[in-house]
Design a protein around this motif. Structure first.
Motif, PDB file in Angstrom:
ATOM      1  N   ILE A 196      44.945  10.039   4.472  1.00  0.00           N
ATOM      2  CA  ILE A 196      43.798  10.684   5.112  1.00  0.00           C
ATOM      3  C   ILE A 196      42.550  10.552   4.243  1.00  0.00           C
TER       4      ILE A 196
ATOM      5  N   ASN B 186      38.664  18.091  12.149  1.00  0.00           N
ATOM      6  CA  ASN B 186      37.656  17.060  12.370  1.00  0.00           C
ATOM      7  C   ASN B 186      36.806  17.347  13.606  1.00  0.00           C
TER       8      ASN B 186
ATOM      9  N   VAL C  47      44.577  18.376  11.049  1.00  0.00           N
ATOM     10  CA  VAL C  47      43.600  17.316  10.782  1.00  0.00           C
ATOM     11  C   VAL C  47      42.702  17.102  12.003  1.00  0.00           C
TER      12      VAL C  47
ATOM     13  N   ALA D  27      44.693   7.190  11.041  1.00  0.00           N
ATOM     14  CA  ALA D  27      45.186   7.825   9.814  1.00  0.00           C
ATOM     15  C   ALA D  27      46.407   8.695  10.093  1.00  0.00           C
TER      16      ALA D  27
ATOM     17  N   ARG E  65      39.204   8.007   5.042  1.00  0.00           N
ATOM     18  CA  ARG E  65      37.841   8.548   5.178  1.00  0.00           C
ATOM     19  C   ARG E  65      36.885   7.890   4.184  1.00  0.00           C
TER      20      ARG E  65
ATOM     21  N   ASN F 162      49.266  17.116  11.680  1.00  0.00           N
ATOM     22  CA  ASN F 162      48.387  16.325  12.542  1.00  0.00           C
ATOM     23  C   ASN F 162      47.435  17.214  13.341  1.00  0.00           C
TER      24      ASN F 162
ATOM     25  N   GLU G 125      37.916   8.813  14.315  1.00  0.00           N
ATOM     26  CA  GLU G 125      37.979   8.780  12.858  1.00  0.00           C
ATOM     27  C   GLU G 125      39.399   8.948  12.326  1.00  0.00           C
ATOM     28  N   VAL G 126      40.183   9.816  12.949  1.00  0.00           N
ATOM     29  CA  VAL G 126      41.456  10.218  12.327  1.00  0.00           C
ATOM     30  C   VAL G 126      42.700   9.658  13.020  1.00  0.00           C
TER      31      VAL G 126
ATOM     32  N   ARG H  62      37.834  15.806   2.985  1.00  0.00           N
ATOM     33  CA  ARG H  62      39.267  15.915   3.268  1.00  0.00           C
ATOM     34  C   ARG H  62      39.967  16.977   2.409  1.00  0.00           C
TER      35      ARG H  62
END
Length: 1004
Positions: free
Chosen positions: A912, A400, A396, A425, A916, A393, A421-422, A938
């Protein structure tokens, strides 16, 4: 940032105070009730003890099942309660029932003991034991010092739950009567002497005395002040003459025959001190306390004649496990740091991402501490295994945020946009991983209690990684990177751009020719399935490796004397003593009339040589010389059975009436004995072991002619023959047992000619009774209120013929109504258990997949897209199958757990990526372009998270401790690494194709 400082402080405090133990403590919904009745046959134990206690226990609320075993002189009842039963109340209720039954049991039955249940596979031995010996003191003097000085001092240590002494001897008063004198005086032991002796072990309540406004309870204690007072007990004859007990019998101190056992260390008699600890106590600190107390005790003048040697100390095993795990953790952290450094090209971002693991571990320690959990081998392995997952995590989120900062967004906009955005996810990816542990509650209780701490540790750590990654990473970026004029990071190099471009071209080709990758994926999966079925060995469930010692277990025939068993053990000890001194650490022997064992321990350097195996084979050869005695040699390889009883096959029969069941078994035995290949048929035995007993059946018609009742015959036989333990008598200076001893031992012929006198008439016992030597069952078994018995036999012939014989007998033998064969035979029990566990794991695997699908459906608000993501599961199985085939591994329970864990891990990358792609499709109508762009964006975080997880598990594959038993995490790591490797590849190249395929179907 203050919150993280608080987490740091409280986490360190929790680490210092959380208890450390070897395996998790557990409360199973079962208890055992053990009762001793010395000298009683299995039939008498069953009818007068076991059935009485069992019938009352069955009435307790929430009792689900009761099984019992009745041996000679011993009863064991296992009571299973409903899973939600509060065991504290269950113990209390069982104790109340036993107290109420005290008057219903025979007088010389010991009070039943309640024993907590622990499965044999996971039962911990004493956490510390020592052998205590003396070169000058006798057995009674040594036992007295150990019981009076050492045992109380160790018991009083805070954290010690109990102390057990093995090889201890108990003193008792032996009373040997002059039978001729008793007969001349018209006295009998059972009628005239025994009641007097028993009166001195009672406490009588005489009611209440009212004095003024107060009531007083009157208690009469009839205890003796000294042993000399026993000798002066007055016995009256029928004509009024008085005699002292010492006039009628010889009264002397002796060593108890009933409870005697031997314990030897290196062939020398010692007393073993076994120390047990309370649940939740720290093994390391408690061990230090006990060893310090032993040092203090043996330094005192009172114990100067004693010496001791530590035999076992589980704190050493815990220390070794901690050291092995520490090495693994250091290795894991180092690998993860190098992987991060390789991708980030700078040490600062690598350290920031790595630091999230540290805080996630501290948060988990806080939760474990405040929920009163412990640190044990399973929780610590949970930490080590989770390290590679905990950074996912953070990677990611960092990637980003870094992307938007590199695109010249201001800090707050970059953080806000990137997290938006994430966040869903990574939440979904984390929850799918955590949810795979939910089905663990459906595992068998014995397995569940070991894996639940592992699941809790990993689950808490993963959930905390969501909060830490979404808060700690932005804080660190702001603190360490916001400087005017500083570059946020280097743009991808030319080679990096070329790799991204190549990946996009390959993906574009696959999207245009979907049939090719889909057929390749199907073909690879089919081949992997074929390899798994035909090539991969399927192992057992939760089978730990062989112990690093050699043990010999001896089970003599029933009715064996301690001396007989001891002679057998000494033959093995003589072989062991021939070993060179530097080849052995020590060996210990425990001998009882029922069983004996020898354990041989070797130095670590010797374990690596061939000598332990050579010695083991010598002991195996020796075990073959004992016909009719079950001998097992265990350790450093498969279990070996020696002796005479192991070649028997058996049929198991069950029914509700024991006597009728025995008749049915006898008729059945006569039937199968007609087969010329069937020999050595035995009924009701256990591995060929049977009780030899004399049945004396009084001839009622003959004794009635002399006006004699059966009870009069009993009184004289009791007086002449009985070795009876009257019970425990407490004096003001000691506590001891009294045993009545006949004046001389007699054989069978003397018994038949024993003279009994009735009203001046002398009669031989054989004239008024039938005396028959018979073989009875070694034990009586009752399960689910049904009696069970066995018909053992030896079949001589090929296995195929034996199999046909058994099937024919089972299919064409018709038993009376209410009686039946037990389908699961003992020799097939392991296979049946494997099948049962296989079904259970398949159910858990299916439930895990369903839970993951439900979570994904909620996240994507779609039924098709979760299905696309779930296709990574069979693709991950390709890696598992190839890995186990390539490295010739056994797919056992650890691999099953690894496969279940994979279900939550391998979908994360697909989540993920698909998340996206969906975001890009909101602003674009070009499906293929959105897929290619989303996959390229990604690619980097997927590769980083996958490689850190894979390499983070490498220490569990490359570094395996040489000692300490089986390492179940090694196989689990192989399964996870193999599955994640292929899943990552297929996620990057096949999942986009599946996405394209299903989206086009949806649009039709």
């Amino acid at each position: 940032m203050l919150i993280y400082i608080a987490i740091l402080i409280t986490g360190i405090i929790a680490l210092r105070n959380i208890p450390i133990e070897k395996i998790p403590e557990a409360s199973y919904p079962r208890i055992s009730v053990a009762t001793r009745w010395w000298g009683a046959s299995p039939e008498n134990v069953e009818f007068y003890v076991t059935s009485v206690i069992e019938s009352e226990l069955a009435q307790i609320k929430d009792v689900r099942d009761i099984n019992s075993y009745s041996h000679d002189g011993y009863s064991s009842i296992t009571v299973e309660f409903s899973p939600k039963t509060k065991m504290d109340f269950a113990y209390m209720r069982v104790n109340e029932v036993l107290y109420q039954l005290e008057d219903k049991l025979p007088e010389d039955v010991d009070y039943p003991q309640i024993i907590p249940y622990m499965p044999q596979e996971y039962e911990e031995e004493e956490f510390l034991s020592a052998g205590i010996y003396s070169g000058t003191l006798n057995k009674l003097e040594l036992a007295g010092l150990v019981e009076d000085k050492i045992k109380p001092a160790i018991t009083n240590i805070n954290g010690v739950s109990g102390v057990k002494l093995v090889g201890i001897v108990e003193k008792e008063v032996k009373i040997s009567f002059d039978n001729k004198l008793l007969k001349s005086l018209g006295l009998t032991v059972i009628k005239d002497i025994l009641p007097i002796l028993r009166n001195y072990r009672e406490i009588y309540s005489l009611g209440e005395l009212i004095r003024g406004n107060q009531n007083y309870t009157l208690i009469l204690k009839t205890g003796l002040s000294t042993i000399e007072e026993m000798k002066k007990l007055t016995i009256l004859t029928s004509d009024g003459r008085k005699f002292y007990l010492s006039d009628l019998a010889r009264i002397e101190w002796d060593i108890s025959e009933q409870k005697q056992s031997l314990f030897r260390l290196n062939g020398n008699n010692v007393i073993q001190l076994q120390v047990f600890r309370e649940p939740g106590t720290n093994v390391l600190s408690l061990s230090n306390k006990v060893k310090a107390e032993l040092e203090r005790l043996f330094a005192t003048p009172e114990l100067s004649l004693l010496q001791y040697q530590l035999l076992t100390d589980n704190s050493r095993n815990v220390k070794e496990d901690l050291i092995h795990l520490f090495y693994r953790i250091i290795f894991t952290v180092l690998i993860i740091f190098l992987v991060l450094l390789f991708f980030f090209h700078k040490w600062r971002p690598a350290i920031i991402v790595l630091a999230t693991i540290f805080f996630e571990v501290l948060i988990t320690l806080n939760v474990l501490y405040f929920t009163k959990q412990t640190l044990n081998y399973f929780t610590l392995c949970g930490f080590a295994l989770a390290f590679g997952l905990l950074v996912d995590n953070a990677i990611v989120v960092y990637e980003n945020i870094h992307k938007y900062l590199r695109d010249k967004f201001d800090y707050f906009t970059a953080v806000k946009t990137a997290i938006k955005e994430v966040k869903w996810a990574i939440i979904a990816a984390t929850i799918t991983t955590v949810c795979v542990f939910i089905p663990f509650i459906y595992l068998q209780k014995e397995i569940q209690v070991l894996l639940i701490p592992f699941a809790i540790t990993v689950g808490i750590a993963l959930l905390s990684s969501i909060v830490v990654s979404l808060t700690f990473i932005p804080l660190c970026l702001k603190a360490f990177y916001i400087e005017e004029g500083r570059e946020w990071g280097e743009l991808p190099s030319r080679k990096g751009k070329e790799r991204f471009s190549t990946y996009g071209k390959v993906l574009s080709f696959f999207l245009q020719h979907r049939t090719i990758p889909l057929m390749v994926a199907l073909g690879v999966f089919s081949y992997a399935l074929y390899i798994f079925i035909s090539d991969v060995d399927k192992g057992k469930f939760f089978q730990f490796d062989f112990p690093d010692y050699v043990a010999i277990y001896v089970y003599p025939p029933a009715n064996a004397k301690l001396e007989t068993v001891d002679e057998i053990v000494k033959t093995f000890e003589d072989i062991i003593k021939e070993a060179p001194q530097n080849k052995l650490k020590y060996f210990q022997s425990t001998i009882t009339p029922r069983w004996a064992n020898i354990k041989i321990y070797f130095p670590k350097e010797v374990l690596k040589t061939a000598y332990p195996y050579v010695l083991r084979e010598k002991l195996v050869v020796q075990s073959k010389y004992y016909a009719g005695i079950e001998v097992r040699v265990w350790g450093l390889g498969p279990l070996f059975y020696g002796g005479g009883g192991i070649f028997y096959r058996h049929f198991d029969l069950a029914g509700y009436n024991y006597l009728k069941l025995c008749d049915i078994a006898e008729n059945f035995a006569m039937m199968i004995e007609k087969n010329p290949r069937v020999t050595n048929v035995k009924i009701g035995s256990s591995w060929g072991r049977q009780i030899r007993q004399l049945n004396i059946e009084i001839k009622q018609d003959i004794i009635s002619q002399f006006g004699v009742s059966p009870i009069e015959v009993l009184q004289q036989l009791y007086s002449l023959l009985n070795k009876n333990r009257v019970g425990k008598i407490t004096t003001y200076e000691d506590e001891f047992n009294i045993r009545l001893q006949p004046s001389e031992e007699i054989n069978l012929k003397q018994l038949e000619n024993l003279i009994l006198n009735f009203y001046g008439k002398n009669l031989k016992l054989k004239e008024i009774a039938d005396i028959q030597l018979i073989k009875g069952p070694y034990r009586i078994v009752r399960k689910n209120q049904e009696y069970q018995t066995q018909v053992e036999y030896e079949y001589r012939g090929p296995y195929r013929m034996f199999e046909e014989f058994e099937n024919t007998v089972l299919n064409y033998t018709h038993l009376p109504e209410g009686y039946h064969f037990i389908e699961e035979k003992e020799e097939l029990a392991g296979f049946s258990k494997f099948i049962e566990n296989t079904k259970q794991v398949i159910f858990i695997l299916a439930l895990t997949i369903l839970l993951v699908y439900i979570i994904l459906a909620m996240l994507f608000e779609s039924y098709l897209q979760p299905f696309v993501i779930m296709l990574t599961l069979p693709l991950a199985f390709v890696g598992v199958s190839f890995t186990f085939s390539l490295f010739d591994l056994t797919f056992d329970s650890s691999a099953f757990i690894g496969t279940i864990l994979l279900c939550g891990i391998v979908v994360n990358n697909a989540i993920i990526m698909v998340n996206r792609i969906n975001q890009l499709r909101e602003n674009s109508n070009n499906l293929n372009q959105s897929i290619i762009t989303g996959a390229k964006e990604r690619l980097r975080p997927i590769l980083i998270t996958s490689i850190t997880t894979i390499f983070g598990l490498m220490p569990f594959i490359l570094y395996t401790p040489e000692t300490g038993g089986g390492d179940i995490w090694n196989i689990l790591a192989y399964a996870t690494v193999g599955g994640l490797t292929t899943a990552t590849f297929f996620t990057l190249f096949i999942i986009p194709v599946f996405y394209n395929f299903f989206e086009r179907i949806k649009d039709l």
